[in-house]
Motif scaffolding. Structure first.
Motif, PDB file in Angstrom:
ATOM      1  N   GLU A  72       0.836  -1.211   0.000  1.00 40.82           N
ATOM      2  CA  GLU A  72       0.000   0.000   0.000  1.00 40.82           C
ATOM      3  C   GLU A  72       0.867   1.257   0.000  1.00 40.82           C
ATOM      4  N   HIS A  78       1.253   6.370   1.016  1.00 42.53           N
ATOM      5  CA  HIS A  78       0.613   6.586   2.317  1.00 42.53           C
ATOM      6  C   HIS A  78       0.219   5.244   2.930  1.00 42.53           C
ATOM      7  N   ARG A  80      -3.105   4.025   5.236  1.00 47.01           N
ATOM      8  CA  ARG A  80      -4.377   4.435   5.847  1.00 47.01           C
ATOM      9  C   ARG A  80      -4.391   4.148   7.343  1.00 47.01           C
ATOM     10  N   ASP A  83      -2.904   7.009   9.137  1.00 50.62           N
ATOM     11  CA  ASP A  83      -3.832   8.142   9.161  1.00 50.62           C
ATOM     12  C   ASP A  83      -4.841   7.985  10.302  1.00 50.62           C
ATOM     13  N   THR A  84      -5.335   6.764  10.472  1.00 47.08           N
ATOM     14  CA  THR A  84      -6.305   6.498  11.541  1.00 47.08           C
ATOM     15  C   THR A  84      -5.671   6.706  12.911  1.00 47.08           C
TER      16      THR A  84
END
Length: 574
Positions: A72, A78, A80, A83-84
């Motif tokens: 990914e 990035h 995810r 980010d979370t």
């Protein structure tokens, strides 16, 4: 965009730190930290491995879940999941943890006590004296935080040589794949192999009518175009690294490479040398009045100045031009001179591969010998060994040696130097080893006098052979501890001990000037990988670069010797 290994390592370290702050499962935290270490230690480009559909789960500590996350990151730039986590914690916490001494727990303590979320708030709180009032800190911690913030600002634009190399290699491949571009080279501090790099200077030649600048700015790793003209362009890559491109005529290639490689002081000295011969030297060539007499190659320019070719690593105006004029340039050490590697770790402590795997990988490189030097008990985070565990480890090494007669596997240890200068293991077990490396891993904040006495006492121990990473620095992250290196080198010379050039990309310790000092003082060095996986063995080239910048020749380096010569040397020093 092209994702480099350092990008993946950074993301995994941020995940681990934020999981720590959020009190996640310790095993999950450790998995991300181990994965970051694995990626940092790879000599290959992970993005290239992904493009070849290689199985990433074969990498140490990389399971199916982490393999998918790497994919990914490579595909999107990035993660995810990060980010979370940043939403659940605070995005700037990762930035705070870049300050030496501020781990996840301390960042959380500052947040809970003072609601500090970023560097600016941290600096303000320190200047106001509020950090000293938080449990677990104090005035000294507060002062250190302020110092580290200043240092962070000073070094924020520089990255390690290896990080620059990972960013540069795909860009070079992209440019070389263009039929209209005939030559490509990186000049500047990168070509001089400086340990940290501020930006990259690229030179190209191309076919008549070709638009090399346009091709350059279309590279998918470009995040921002700062300038773009007919023969020059500056861009910023997604990694944050600035790259400056210059298109030069073929007839000036050597002169341009010379001009944009040398330090400012080296170039001034060369121009003065040219003036003394009635010539003019610039990036376009070497001229006698209006006639260009040299410029196609660097050797041609040097020859017309009556001096031999000077290796790029030496071009710092530290006496190399005078030495060249006298034909006294050093015959610099190269990777081909190395016979073995004397510092590496296995799964017994914090390594990712077994003794057998490390030995096989070293044998495939043509090495005559290696030393297995896992950590002693003081380094608890690395699962260091006590005397009983080391005795069992010695037996394991002997067992592997019987299976592999083609390479000598020396029995060693990286033993901690305790605060008072004593070694972390008893003499009885150290005397059973072929090689003892001592190192400082704790108490970096001692005064110059205390730290120097501590290290000299360790060198005076009859079992000590090598002092590992002698100044304790981590490039772009931690300053060297205070130590009188001249006194340490005198002690090494008097005791017959060896100083290490640690080739790990974030260490490169000794630095180049200390390498030169060691040579001048008659102190031998060992260029070692400090490998924690089989891929880390490739780090040795970093140490070679550092040694060359320090004017070192094969005779200055103990692991250029044959096994017989090395054993004799170590016995003489015993």
């Amino acid at each position: 965009m092209h994702v480099v290994n350092a990008d993946i390592e950074t993301i995994f370290r941020k995940v681990a730190d934020l999981l720590d702050i959020l009190n996640a499962n310790p095993f999950r935290i450790r998995a991300y930290r181990n994965a970051a270490a694995t990626i940092a230690g790879l000599s290959r480009d992970v993005a290239d491995m992904v493009s070849r559909n290689e199985d990433l789960t074969r990498l140490p500590g990389i399971g199916r879940d982490l393999s998918k996350k790497i994919l990914e990151i490579v595909e999107t730039g990035h993660l995810r999941f990060l980010d979370t986590l940043e939403k659940n914690a605070h995005a700037s916490f990762s930035e705070l943890m870049e300050i030496p001494g501020l781990g996840p727990r301390k960042v959380k303590a500052l947040y809970d006590a003072l609601d500090i979320r970023n560097i600016e708030e941290l600096e303000e709180a320190a200047e106001q004296g509020r950090i000293a009032l938080v449990a677990g800190f104090g005035k000294k911690s507060q002062q250190n935080i302020l110092k580290e913030i200043v240092r962070r600002k000073e070094r924020s634009r520089r990255i390690t040589y290896q990080a620059a190399m990972f960013a540069a290699e795909p860009l070079l491949s992209y440019l070389r794949a263009c039929d209209d571009i005939t030559q490509v080279a990186i000049a500047g501090s990168f070509r001089r192999c400086r340990e940290t790099i501020g930006d990259l200077d690229l030179l190209v030649t191309c076919r008549r009518g070709a638009d090399a600048v346009r091709h350059f700015t279309r590279y998918d790793g470009v995040a921002d175009i700062l300038s773009s003209g007919n023969t020059r362009s500056s861009v910023v890559l997604h990694s944050g690294l600035q790259v400056d491109l210059r298109v030069v005529p073929q007839v000036s290639w050597g002169a341009a490479l010379l001009y944009f490689t040398g330090s400012w002081q080296h170039n001034i000295a060369l121009r003065k040398l040219a003036i003394g011969r009635g010539l003019k030297l610039n990036e376009y060539g070497l001229f006698r009045e209006h006639e260009r007499i040299a410029g196609k190659s660097e050797k041609e320019v040097y020859a017309c100045l009556d001096i031999p070719f000077i290796a790029p690593e030496l071009r710092e105006d530290r006496g190399e031009i005078q030495a060249a004029a006298k034909h006294q340039l050093p015959a610099l050490v190269s990777l081909d001179d190395i016979r073995g590697d004397l510092h590496m770790h296995t799964t017994r402590t914090d390594g990712h591969n077994s003794i057998l795997q490390m030995a096989e990988a070293a044998q495939s490189k043509g090495y005559e010998y290696i030393a297995i030097t896992d950590h002693s008990r003081q380094v608890r985070i690395a699962h260091g060994m006590d005397a009983e565990a080391l005795a069992a480890h010695i037996e394991d090494i002997d067992a592997i040696q019987r299976k592999m007669p083609g390479i000598a596997i020396l029995k060693g240890v990286e033993v901690d130097i305790l605060r008072d200068g004593t070694l972390d293991l008893p003499d009885e077990i150290l005397q059973q080893l072929d090689i003892v490396i001592c190192a400082v891993h704790y108490h970096f904040d001692l005064s110059l006098q205390q730290q120097t006495r501590r290290i000299i006492k360790a060198l005076e121990h009859p079992c000590t052979r090598i002092l590992a990473h002698p100044t304790g620095r981590l490039l772009t992250r931690r300053q060297p501890y205070a130590v009188d290196m001249q006194a340490v080198m005198k002690a090494a010379r008097d005791t017959g001990c060896v100083l290490e050039i640690n080739s790990a990309p974030k260490r490169l310790d000794l630095n180049d000037q200390h390498c030169r000092m060691a040579k001048e003082m008659g102190v031998k060095v060992s260029i070692d990988s400090d490998a924690h996986s089989t891929g880390d063995l490739d780090f040795l080239q970093n140490g070679i670069n550092q040694a060359r910048r320090g004017w070192l020749e094969p005779e200055d380096v103990i692991n250029t010797r044959s096994l017989t010569e090395l054993k004799k040397l170590l016995q003489q020093e015993a």
